[in-house]
Design an enzyme around this catalytic site. Structure first.
Site, mmCIF file in Angstrom:
data_model
loop_
_atom_site.group_PDB
_atom_site.id
_atom_site.type_symbol
_atom_site.label_atom_id
_atom_site.label_comp_id
_atom_site.label_asym_id
_atom_site.label_seq_id
_atom_site.Cartn_x
_atom_site.Cartn_y
_atom_site.Cartn_z
ATOM 1 N N ASP A 62 24.548 -54.767 -64.688
ATOM 2 C CA ASP A 62 25.383 -54.848 -65.878
ATOM 3 C C ASP A 62 24.541 -54.702 -67.141
ATOM 4 O O ASP A 62 23.428 -55.243 -67.230
ATOM 5 C CB ASP A 62 26.102 -56.203 -65.892
ATOM 6 N N GLU A 89 11.884 -52.436 -50.316
ATOM 7 C CA GLU A 89 11.552 -53.273 -49.157
ATOM 8 C C GLU A 89 12.740 -53.376 -48.206
ATOM 9 O O GLU A 89 12.575 -53.561 -47.001
ATOM 10 C CB GLU A 89 11.173 -54.689 -49.612
#
Length: 536
Positions: free
Chosen positions: A209, A251
């Site tokens: 956001d 990851e």
């Protein structure tokens, strides 16, 4: 119900169709009038039938709900109105079992004033380490009675609030949403930990956001229109933050989509470099009017600004902040601008619906990914929310002149003959559904070959089945004035007629799908789109 499809694992996000859920208004599982995660789980079959690849949830975190959940008190807890963390984990797993990934919303620019960090900062007082996590400053003027600077708000109203000890704190949105200080290492560590928390629970990505607002000019200099760099938009320090975030996402094989409102194409593209965000929302297209030249320019500009960094474009017609497509396209001014929203704007819903159907096929034929806001597949119009039921702070901070965003957030209709159109079992919805809302219900549209829902289901099925759609090249074709025509790979064509008269289709082409009926002599009517396959 549609059979679960096997989710793609390599770069799935480059041409995915992602459905946006505003949890308060999607489906109410416990019957209290507020949508929740139990309701969303019960309606996942709708998304499977629709054929989407992923679902993005706007914030479901613990929040006082001053700004619809974008005022977060705890990023690791689900708000009790929506359910529990366990319910969220079940939803993520259940959706994955149906071939649907889950994207969550992160709100990094600010927190709620009920967040433990901010409450501790208020208690600790001026000069404390706790206040260093935010932007606390003494005021200007003889007694500090003036705010520290003149920055304009993202909503109407002031951007600084004075506390009891005389200091002021910064909030680019409401006073209940204090801005974090992203120059502080603890803020960066905390958000990287929040990302890992949700990636560990199986989310496939994060929507960021207000992604261009986090970093502020440390001098907090006054704002001067047109002078670069802007003191709090698109500061260079943002890129180091997102490079760190990208390392975390990599990851887990997770992806980012940023809410980046920037007019400068070159600076916008910097956020999409290979070591930063995967995608960012395309607001040029979202705000574009229903005009052939403007739409073509928006498409060309979007593709051009993504090309240097190899990122896919994103396409969206509406979201939880924007006037619904059917309503906007039925007005004299079909563009979108927050500054021009007013009460009582005349709308031709039949015209808007016809254009929205054509826009759906246009959008789904473009290269890249598509975001579909809940209820757009039902052709929902913007609702006129009674003044005494409006909850959006944009309305109140404007002094009541701005209708706010609640009109696109009214709870969805599911069963035409059920209480509250099937949104919930007995509790009155948190926003009232307009009279006639049941006519848009999912069950009523499911059996109607001419419905908006049927159009979206057929379009998404074709988009998945045809290799030429999704990511890849687009080639414009010669066409009459006010007609868009372009080719995609594998002989696929899309035409959209925005002119006043019907136009002929290309020779040696087979019709795959139309947004409305062709004329008796096989021509494409005004405000209608068609997908074709060349047969020559």
């Amino acid at each position: 119900m549609a059979a679960p499809h096997s989710p793609r694992t390599d770069d799935w996000w480059r041409d995915a169709v992602i459905y946006q859920i505003y949890p308060r208004s999607f489906a109410d599982g416990d019957g209290d009038g507020t949508g929740d995660l139990a309701g969303a789980r019960a309606r996942l079959s709708h998304l499977a039938d629709l054929g989407v690849d992923a679902v993005w949830f706007t914030p479901w975190y613990a929040s006082p709900m001053v700004d619809g959940g974008y005022d977060v008190a705890d990023y690791r807890a689900v708000d009790p109105a929506f359910g529990t963390l366990e319910e969220a984990e079940k939803l993520i797993a259940q959706a994955a079992g149906m071939g649907i990934r889950v994207i969550v919303d992160i709100v990094p620019n600010h927190v709620s004033d009920q967040h433990p960090w901010f409450r501790a900062a208020l208690e600790a007082g001026p000069g404390s380490p706790e206040r260093e996590l935010f932007h606390f400053r003494p005021g200007r003027g003889e007694d500090g009675e003036l705010p520290p600077n003149d920055w304009p708000s993202q909503f109407a109203g002031p951007t600084w609030t004075r506390v009891a000890d005389g200091e002021w704190y910064l909030h680019l949105f409401t006073p209940e949403q204090p801005d974090l200080n992203w120059a502080h290492p603890a803020v960066r560590r905390e958000h990287e930990d929040i990302l890992r928390f949700w990636f560990e629970r199986g989310v496939a990505g994060v929507r960021i956001d207000s992604a261009a607002l986090l970093v502020k000019d440390p001098a907090l200099a006054d704002f001067t229109e047109g002078v670069d760099p802007h003191p709090y938009i698109d500061q260079d320090g943002l890129h180091d933050i997102y490079r760190s975030w990208r390392a975390v996402a990599d990851e887990y094989g997770a992806v980012f989509v940023g809410e980046v409102w920037l007019p400068d194409a070159e600076r916008f593209a910097r956020y999409l470099r290979p070591d930063e965000l995967h995608t960012a929302f395309n607001f040029t297209f979202l705000t574009c009017p229903w005009d052939a030249d403007r739409l073509r320019r928006a498409i060309d500009d979007t593709l051009a600004e993504h090309a240097p960094v190899g990122a896919p474009a994103t396409w969206v017609l509406c979201n939880h902040d924007v006037t619904r497509t059917v309503t906007r396209y039925g007005r004299a001014d079909t563009a979108f601008d927050f500054a021009t929203k007013t009460f009582g704007t005349p709308t031709d819903l039949d015209l808007g619906t016809r254009r929205a159907r054509a826009a759906a096929l246009l959008t789904l034929a473009l290269p890249g990914s598509v975001y579909l806001y809940q209820g757009e597949e039902l052709g929902l119009p913007e609702a006129d929310v009674p003044l005494d039921r409006i909850q959006d702070p944009m309305h109140f901070r404007s002094g009541g002149t701005d209708p706010g965003r609640d009109g696109c957030r009214v709870p969805l209709p599911w069963e035409a003959d059920a209480p509250h159109a099937g949104f919930g079992s007995h509790g009155e919805p948190w926003l009232p559904q307009p009279e006639g809302w049941a006519a848009y219900a999912v069950d009523r549209q499911s059996g109607d070959p001419a419905s908006m829902l049927t159009l979206y289901r057929e379009a998404l099925a074709l988009r998945r089945a045809e290799d030429g759609f999704g990511d890849g090249p687009l080639t414009w074709l010669p066409a009459p004035d006010d007609v868009l025509a372009f080719a995609r790979p594998a002989g696929l064509l899309c035409m959209v007629n925005l002119s006043a008269a019907p136009v002929g289709l290309p020779p040696h082409a087979r019709v795959l799908l139309t947004s409305g009926s062709l004329t008796e002599d096989g021509r494409l009517p005004q405000d209608t789109a068609v997908w074709l396959r060349t047969t020559a």
